[in-house]
Design an enzyme around this catalytic site. Structure first.
Site, short mmCIF file in Angstrom:
data_model
loop_
_atom_site.label_atom_id
_atom_site.label_comp_id
_atom_site.label_asym_id
_atom_site.label_seq_id
_atom_site.Cartn_x
_atom_site.Cartn_y
_atom_site.Cartn_z
N HIS A 75 -22.50 119.43 33.94
CA HIS A 75 -23.35 119.98 35.10
C HIS A 75 -24.81 120.38 34.44
O HIS A 75 -25.74 119.94 35.39
CB HIS A 75 -22.72 121.48 35.41
CG HIS A 75 -21.21 121.35 35.80
ND1 HIS A 75 -20.51 122.49 35.85
CD2 HIS A 75 -20.63 120.15 36.28
CE1 HIS A 75 -19.10 121.87 36.07
NE2 HIS A 75 -19.29 120.51 36.31
N HIS A 230 -18.59 118.05 44.33
CA HIS A 230 -18.78 118.29 42.94
C HIS A 230 -18.48 117.12 42.13
O HIS A 230 -18.95 116.76 40.92
CB HIS A 230 -17.86 119.41 42.58
CG HIS A 230 -17.79 119.98 41.22
ND1 HIS A 230 -18.81 120.73 40.73
CD2 HIS A 230 -17.14 119.57 40.19
CE1 HIS A 230 -18.67 120.89 39.29
NE2 HIS A 230 -17.57 120.18 39.13
N ASP A 234 -20.26 115.57 39.01
CA ASP A 234 -20.01 115.26 37.47
C ASP A 234 -20.28 113.80 37.48
O ASP A 234 -20.74 113.44 36.19
CB ASP A 234 -18.42 115.36 37.83
CG ASP A 234 -17.94 116.88 37.62
OD1 ASP A 234 -18.54 117.71 37.14
OD2 ASP A 234 -16.44 116.77 37.87
N HIS A 257 -14.05 112.49 34.40
CA HIS A 257 -14.89 112.30 33.18
C HIS A 257 -14.39 111.00 32.28
O HIS A 257 -15.22 110.03 31.84
CB HIS A 257 -15.06 113.58 32.35
CG HIS A 257 -15.69 114.60 33.12
ND1 HIS A 257 -16.71 114.71 33.64
CD2 HIS A 257 -14.87 115.59 33.49
CE1 HIS A 257 -16.91 115.79 34.34
NE2 HIS A 257 -15.87 116.54 34.04
ZN ZN Z 1 -17.45 119.69 37.00
#
Ligand code: ZN
Length: 275
Positions: A75, A230, A234, A257
């Site tokens: 973030h 969001h 990311d 991720h």
């Molecule tokens: Zn996040």
């Protein structure tokens, strides 16, 4: 023509708990010279924010070098990258970047308050020549050549409170308004399991949206599609690990991720070959 490199006009400080460790950390983000890039400093060790230094992508992106590590960098990196800040030194006195309110809004506001100044050298944008993608089971990250940066996220969850969501942003002109405020989210069933496993120690209702929780109030959402925004936030943070601004149309379907970083590693290889 490419843009000028940018750094902060003044330092910005943050303090708070990490969502996964529950440990309090203080970080100071300082201006840095041209061509330095975004670099973390932990216990005297410099850790460049580049995909080569990613040591884990389990639940968050973790950078490490020579025994030093710093977790949940995404973030903060999204805020720096979204505001076009190319050079900064991030001193961290703890193991994890504070989660704050679960979004990048506080980072973003404080950087804007500290001031962002243009430097004299230009950035070197990376333009993709051919489509590339990485995939895993039902997840995909695909990039197509495009003169501008377009980030598109697509998620589908069994929870009726989220369901199918898609969000596309063209460049970062409105990063502070459309991406930075979107908060981390999870699902009640998963949160219970995490707590039992000793993770998510710093998570609470002030820094993560927990869908399917008894008493969940949808009117408190910042956007009706806050979860997919969001995800794009990311992705923005993980794409910063390329070390150069990307110009491509990137579509991330049900990605996280691990796949983001795999994608950046593939991009980095193409970038080296093209150089
Ligand atoms: Zn996040």
């Amino acid at each position: 023509m490419s843009e000028l490199q940018k750094t902060l006009a003044d330092s910005a400080e943050f303090e708070g708990v990490g969502i996964h460790t529950g440990v309090r950390s203080r970080i100071v983000v300082k201006p840095a010279d041209e061509d330095r890039g975004l670099v973390f400093e932990s216990g005297g060790t410099l850790i460049p924010a580049l995909c080569d230094y990613v040591i884990s992508t389990k639940r968050s992106t973790v950078l490490g070098r020579e025994g030093a590590s710093i977790s949940t960098v995404e973030h903060l990196l999204a805020a720096l990258s979204g505001l076009g800040i190319s050079n900064a030194l991030i001193e961290a006195d703890g193991p994890e970047i504070p989660i704050l309110d679960g979004s990048a809004e506080i980072f973003c506001r404080r950087f804007q308050a500290a001031g962002i100044k243009a430097q004299s050298k230009r950035t070197e944008e990376f333009y993709l020549a051919e489509p590339i993608f990485v995939s895993s089971e039902d997840s995909l990250v695909l990039a197509m050549p495009c003169p501008d940066l377009i980030l598109e996220g697509d998620v589908r969850y069994a929870s009726p409170q989220v369901g199918h969501q898609n969000f596309k942003c063209c460049g970062f002109d409105n990063f502070a308004g459309e991406l930075a405020p979107a908060r981390t989210f999870g699902f009640w069933a998963e949160v219970k399991t995490l707590l039992e496993a000793g993770l998510g120690q710093g998570g609470d209702l002030s820094n993560a949206l927990i869908f399917d929780r008894p008493g969940f109030d949808a009117s408190l959402l910042r956007f009706s599609n806050e979860p997919v925004r969001h995800k794009v936030l990311d992705l923005t943070g993980d794409l910063a690990l390329l070390g150069r601004p990307l110009r491509a149309h990137v579509l991330a379907v049900r990605a996280g991720h691990r796949l983001h970083v795999e994608f950046v590693r593939k991009l980095a290889k193409v970038m080296i070959k093209d150089a």
